[in-house]
Design a protein around this motif. Structure first.
Motif, PDB file in Angstrom:
ATOM      1  N   LEU A 292       1.053  -1.167   0.088  1.00 40.48           N
ATOM      2  CA  LEU A 292       0.704  -0.279   0.113  1.00 40.48           C
ATOM      3  C   LEU A 292       0.974   1.310   0.208  1.00 40.48           C
ATOM      4  CD1 LEU A 292      -3.329   0.327   2.098  1.00 40.48           C
ATOM      5  CD2 LEU A 292      -1.179   2.163   2.306  1.00 40.48           C
ATOM      6  N   THR A 293       1.997   1.382   0.832  1.00 42.22           N
ATOM      7  CA  THR A 293       3.052   2.052   0.828  1.00 42.22           C
ATOM      8  C   THR A 293       3.481   2.770  -0.275  1.00 42.22           C
ATOM      9  OG1 THR A 293       2.945   2.253   3.569  1.00 42.22           O
ATOM     10  CG2 THR A 293       4.913   3.231   2.608  1.00 42.22           C
ATOM     11  N   VAL A 294       3.906   1.565  -0.841  1.00 45.23           N
ATOM     12  CA  VAL A 294       4.806   1.295  -2.284  1.00 45.23           C
ATOM     13  C   VAL A 294       3.578   2.258  -3.592  1.00 45.23           C
ATOM     14  CG1 VAL A 294       6.099   0.427  -3.856  1.00 45.23           C
ATOM     15  CG2 VAL A 294       6.830   0.498  -1.682  1.00 45.23           C
ATOM     16  N   ALA A 295       2.595   1.710  -3.475  1.00 44.75           N
ATOM     17  CA  ALA A 295       1.997   2.299  -4.519  1.00 44.75           C
ATOM     18  C   ALA A 295       1.615   3.781  -3.798  1.00 44.75           C
ATOM     19  CB  ALA A 295      -0.008   1.465  -4.579  1.00 44.75           C
ATOM     20  N   SER A 296       1.025   4.711  -2.492  1.00 45.67           N
ATOM     21  CA  SER A 296       1.098   5.510  -2.443  1.00 45.67           C
ATOM     22  C   SER A 296       2.315   6.510  -3.155  1.00 45.67           C
ATOM     23  CB  SER A 296       0.570   5.589  -1.368  1.00 45.67           C
ATOM     24  OG  SER A 296       1.780   5.511  -0.050  1.00 45.67           O
ATOM     25  N   GLN A 297       3.423   5.642  -3.646  1.00 45.93           N
ATOM     26  CA  GLN A 297       4.097   6.251  -3.278  1.00 45.93           C
ATOM     27  C   GLN A 297       4.593   6.875  -5.218  1.00 45.93           C
ATOM     28  OE1 GLN A 297       6.120   8.845  -0.734  1.00 45.93           O
ATOM     29  NE2 GLN A 297       4.009   7.560  -0.229  1.00 45.93           N
ATOM     30  N   VAL A 298       4.661   5.568  -5.720  1.00 53.62           N
ATOM     31  CA  VAL A 298       4.156   5.748  -7.146  1.00 53.62           C
ATOM     32  C   VAL A 298       2.833   6.909  -7.722  1.00 53.62           C
ATOM     33  CG1 VAL A 298       4.141   4.625  -8.968  1.00 53.62           C
ATOM     34  CG2 VAL A 298       5.014   3.522  -6.896  1.00 53.62           C
ATOM     35  N   ASN A 299       2.246   6.550  -6.513  1.00 55.48           N
ATOM     36  CA  ASN A 299       0.723   7.912  -7.102  1.00 55.48           C
ATOM     37  C   ASN A 299       0.827   9.601  -7.892  1.00 55.48           C
ATOM     38  OD1 ASN A 299      -2.151   8.233  -7.150  1.00 55.48           O
ATOM     39  ND2 ASN A 299      -1.641  10.103  -5.441  1.00 55.48           N
ATOM     40  N   PRO A 300       1.963  10.074  -7.029  1.00 53.19           N
ATOM     41  CA  PRO A 300       2.083  10.787  -7.427  1.00 53.19           C
ATOM     42  C   PRO A 300       2.844  11.013  -9.268  1.00 53.19           C
ATOM     43  CG  PRO A 300       3.375  11.304  -5.383  1.00 53.19           C
ATOM     44  CD  PRO A 300       3.103  10.091  -5.878  1.00 53.19           C
ATOM     45  N   LEU A 301       3.915  10.199  -9.448  1.00 53.50           N
ATOM     46  CA  LEU A 301       4.300  10.288 -10.919  1.00 53.50           C
ATOM     47  C   LEU A 301       2.885   9.517 -11.986  1.00 53.50           C
ATOM     48  CD1 LEU A 301       6.836   7.963  -9.738  1.00 53.50           C
ATOM     49  CD2 LEU A 301       7.482  10.165 -10.492  1.00 53.50           C
ATOM     50  N   LEU A 302       2.221   8.916 -10.987  1.00 54.04           N
ATOM     51  CA  LEU A 302       0.760   8.439 -12.162  1.00 54.04           C
ATOM     52  C   LEU A 302       0.128   9.381 -12.374  1.00 54.04           C
ATOM     53  CD1 LEU A 302       0.185   4.650 -10.452  1.00 54.04           C
ATOM     54  CD2 LEU A 302       1.619   5.767 -12.791  1.00 54.04           C
ATOM     55  N   ILE A 303      -0.370  10.238 -10.892  1.00 53.58           N
ATOM     56  CA  ILE A 303      -1.543  11.184 -11.375  1.00 53.58           C
ATOM     57  C   ILE A 303      -0.953  12.775 -12.381  1.00 53.58           C
ATOM     58  CG2 ILE A 303      -2.516  10.534  -9.273  1.00 53.58           C
ATOM     59  CD1 ILE A 303      -1.193  12.668  -8.212  1.00 53.58           C
ATOM     60  N   ARG A 304       0.589  12.059 -12.443  1.00 57.05           N
ATOM     61  CA  ARG A 304       0.915  13.877 -13.606  1.00 57.05           C
ATOM     62  C   ARG A 304       0.672  13.172 -14.607  1.00 57.05           C
ATOM     63  NH1 ARG A 304       4.258  18.027 -12.480  1.00 57.05           N
ATOM     64  NH2 ARG A 304       4.350  18.072  -9.960  1.00 57.05           N
ATOM     65  N   ARG A 305       0.941  11.673 -14.769  1.00 57.04           N
ATOM     66  CA  ARG A 305       1.054  11.432 -15.949  1.00 57.04           C
ATOM     67  C   ARG A 305      -0.020  11.449 -16.733  1.00 57.04           C
ATOM     68  NH1 ARG A 305       4.468   7.106 -19.410  1.00 57.04           N
ATOM     69  NH2 ARG A 305       3.603   7.076 -21.327  1.00 57.04           N
ATOM     70  N   PHE A 306      -0.958  10.485 -15.784  1.00 64.94           N
ATOM     71  CA  PHE A 306      -2.488  10.853 -16.287  1.00 64.94           C
ATOM     72  C   PHE A 306      -3.890  10.922 -15.574  1.00 64.94           C
ATOM     73  CE2 PHE A 306       0.243   6.117 -16.382  1.00 64.94           C
ATOM     74  CZ  PHE A 306       0.178   6.240 -18.044  1.00 64.94           C
ATOM     75  N   GLY A 307      -3.407  11.872 -14.966  1.00 61.60           N
ATOM     76  CA  GLY A 307      -4.224  13.289 -13.687  1.00 61.60           C
ATOM     77  C   GLY A 307      -5.118  11.693 -13.042  1.00 61.60           C
ATOM     78  N   VAL A 308      -5.295  12.642 -11.990  1.00 62.46           N
ATOM     79  CA  VAL A 308      -5.660  12.334 -10.982  1.00 62.46           C
ATOM     80  C   VAL A 308      -7.631  11.805 -11.138  1.00 62.46           C
ATOM     81  CG1 VAL A 308      -7.208  12.466  -8.052  1.00 62.46           C
ATOM     82  CG2 VAL A 308      -5.398  13.985  -9.041  1.00 62.46           C
ATOM     83  N   VAL A 309      -8.152  11.514 -11.930  1.00 66.82           N
ATOM     84  CA  VAL A 309      -9.155  11.208 -11.476  1.00 66.82           C
ATOM     85  C   VAL A 309      -9.202   9.729 -12.765  1.00 66.82           C
ATOM     86  CG1 VAL A 309     -11.351  11.132 -13.096  1.00 66.82           C
ATOM     87  CG2 VAL A 309     -10.971  12.878 -11.954  1.00 66.82           C
ATOM     88  N   ASN A 310      -8.191   9.321 -13.586  1.00 64.87           N
ATOM     89  CA  ASN A 310      -8.053   8.463 -14.273  1.00 64.87           C
ATOM     90  C   ASN A 310      -7.509   7.447 -13.591  1.00 64.87           C
ATOM     91  OD1 ASN A 310      -8.957   9.127 -16.869  1.00 64.87           O
ATOM     92  ND2 ASN A 310      -7.526   9.812 -17.238  1.00 64.87           N
ATOM     93  N   VAL A 311      -6.569   7.463 -12.295  1.00 64.71           N
ATOM     94  CA  VAL A 311      -5.681   7.338 -12.129  1.00 64.71           C
ATOM     95  C   VAL A 311      -6.790   6.444 -10.400  1.00 64.71           C
ATOM     96  CG1 VAL A 311      -4.174   6.587 -10.019  1.00 64.71           C
ATOM     97  CG2 VAL A 311      -2.913   8.470 -11.692  1.00 64.71           C
ATOM     98  N   LEU A 312      -7.094   7.225  -9.869  1.00 69.36           N
ATOM     99  CA  LEU A 312      -8.758   6.753  -9.156  1.00 69.36           C
ATOM    100  C   LEU A 312      -9.199   5.449 -10.481  1.00 69.36           C
ATOM    101  CD1 LEU A 312      -9.370   6.568  -6.469  1.00 69.36           C
ATOM    102  CD2 LEU A 312     -11.437   8.832  -7.180  1.00 69.36           C
ATOM    103  N   SER A 313      -9.500   5.954 -10.913  1.00 71.31           N
ATOM    104  CA  SER A 313     -10.903   4.984 -11.070  1.00 71.31           C
ATOM    105  C   SER A 313      -9.755   3.859 -11.861  1.00 71.31           C
ATOM    106  CB  SER A 313     -10.745   5.479 -12.698  1.00 71.31           C
ATOM    107  OG  SER A 313     -11.359   6.687 -12.576  1.00 71.31           O
ATOM    108  N   GLY A 314      -8.537   3.691 -12.449  1.00 72.54           N
ATOM    109  CA  GLY A 314      -8.006   2.753 -12.408  1.00 72.54           C
ATOM    110  C   GLY A 314      -7.612   1.290 -11.634  1.00 72.54           C
TER     111      GLY A 314
END
Length: 431
Positions: A292-314
């Motif tokens: 869970l912690t590792v995924a949360s740290q990858v999150n800023p990279l993912l949301i910068r590229r794909f957007g918060v809505v798309n990352v949450l949906s996925g």
């Protein structure tokens, strides 16, 4: 309402408004910290928020011994978890508006002191029902800590910065569930389950000192809201009137419920069903928390590229798929213990993407009432969790099927809200 301020989520005439980025006015805003002060803020807030996971997770390895010593069934022992979650839910609804009216520091310190007292009372509880009742008070105290911490984040930041900071907090918060069951197991080797609550009392005392010395007030008097029931109800009406905010609140609650189903059922499934001892269970619990912690740290990279809505949906769709795989593995025995642990770990890791992003989307819509909005968000998270957690025990907690079935139900509902409401609203976006 003529002659008064517009209610959150409405325009001056009381009609629903399309939320803009509602940051605090420049003349009254507390400057957002940078550099070393930013790191200090992350550490202080993370330590405060971590008290909640510690309070929930540290005593999980003691469930069987609590049941044995107090003569309680598995379902009755799980009431001690439900009691705390219920206290967290109700407490936030009351404390959130108070923090908007009186500032952040006073409710926070009061909550920490109450947590200290409640932990000591848990340590001397004579029966399972007294323990469950005191856990309600402990949850109420935890509500002050969690809602104030979330409100402080929104006081200082908005938009993408909220999602980024929430992800950084997840790194600090992640240490608590990684260490808590192992620490609980160590305490059980030295003393009984009552000693675990003594350790929690010590943590609350230490954090009281940290809060007093390391955290400044972030809500200036000129930005505070009226402290009366009518104003509070008006604010809540405005929040409920925002369909996308309400959908995000329930998505947060449902995704949190998938984790609470795991928290509530994993000790019985893995220890009773698959024969893990307390130390090994703590290790497995820690590995999942690390995911869970590792995924949360990858999150800023993912949301910068794909957007918060798309990352949450996925993340929600991944959780649905993994929960279905968990049910199949539990029902058929496919893969044995590994067949259960892998999809279980994926569901928990998906939480590392949903937990930072859902509040970032929701709180950005209502920065003018950050405490009340955070209270509603947290109340639904823990309220739904309190309702869901006992279901795992009622349907046979030694099997992975009930736990997986609950996860399937809540993640599917979250997906329906995400694709049926949130993604249809063009105003739901972060820069």
């Amino acid at each position: 309402m003529p002659g008064g301020p517009a209610v959150a989520g409405t325009d001056a005439a009381g009609a629903p408004a399309v939320p803009a980025e509602p940051g605090p006015s420049r003349s009254t805003a507390v400057p957002a910290p940078t550099g070393g002060r930013y790191v200090q803020l992350v550490l202080v807030l993370g330590a405060l928020i971590a008290l909640g996971p510690l309070t929930i997770d540290m005593y999980l390895p003691a469930f069987p011994s609590i049941s044995a010593e107090l003569g309680a069934s598995d379902a009755a022992t799980q009431l001690t978890l439900t009691g705390m979650l219920g206290g967290l839910a109700v407490g936030q609804l009351l404390i959130g508006p108070l923090s908007d009216a009186f500032g952040r520091r006073r409710p926070l310190v009061a909550g920490l002191v109450t947590h200290l007292v409640a932990s000591l009372l848990c340590a001397v509880a004579p029966s399972i029902y007294v323990l469950a009742g005191v856990r309600v008070l402990q949850g109420f105290a935890g509500a002050a800590i969690s809602v104030v911490a979330m409100a402080i984040v929104r006081d200082l930041f908005s938009g993408y910065a909220v999602a980024k900071l929430m992800s950084r907090l997840m790194l600090v918060i992640g240490l608590a569930p990684i260490l808590a069951p192992s620490l609980g197991g160590l305490v059980l080797e030295l003393t009984s389950w009552r000693g675990i609550f003594g350790v929690l009392a010590g943590a609350a005392l230490l954090l009281t000192v940290v809060a007093v010395l390391g955290l400044r007030e972030t809500l200036p008097p000129e930005r505070r809201r009226p402290a009366n029931p009518r104003a509070t109800l008006a604010t809540y009406r405005g929040l409920v009137g925002d369909r996308s905010f309400l959908a995000l609140v329930f998505i947060a609650g449902l995704m949190m419920s998938s984790i609470f189903a795991y928290v509530s059922g994993s000790s019985f499934v893995l220890q009773d069903g698959y024969g893990l001892d307390e130390r090994t269970f703590g290790l497995v619990f820690g590995v999942n928390a690390a995911g869970l912690t590792v995924a949360s740290q990858v999150n800023p990279l993912l949301i910068r590229r794909f957007g918060v809505v798309n990352v949450l949906s996925g993340a929600i769709l991944v959780a649905v798929t993994a929960a279905l795989a968990l049910v199949v593995a539990g029902a058929t025995g496919f893969g044995g213990l590994i067949g259960v642990l892998v999809p279980l770990g994926v569901v928990i890791a998906a939480g590392g993407l949903s937990l930072p992003n859902t509040p970032a989307l929701a709180l950005t819509r209502h920065g003018e009432a950050a405490g009340t909005a955070a209270a509603m968000l947290g109340a639904v998270q823990f309220g739904v969790g309190a309702a869901i957690a006992p279901l795992v025990g009622l349907f046979g907690s030694a099997s992975a099927v009930p736990m997986g079935g609950v996860m399937v139900a809540v993640t599917v509902l979250a997906a329906l809200l995400m694709y049926g409401v949130v993604r249809r609203d063009p105003s739901v976006a972060l820069d």
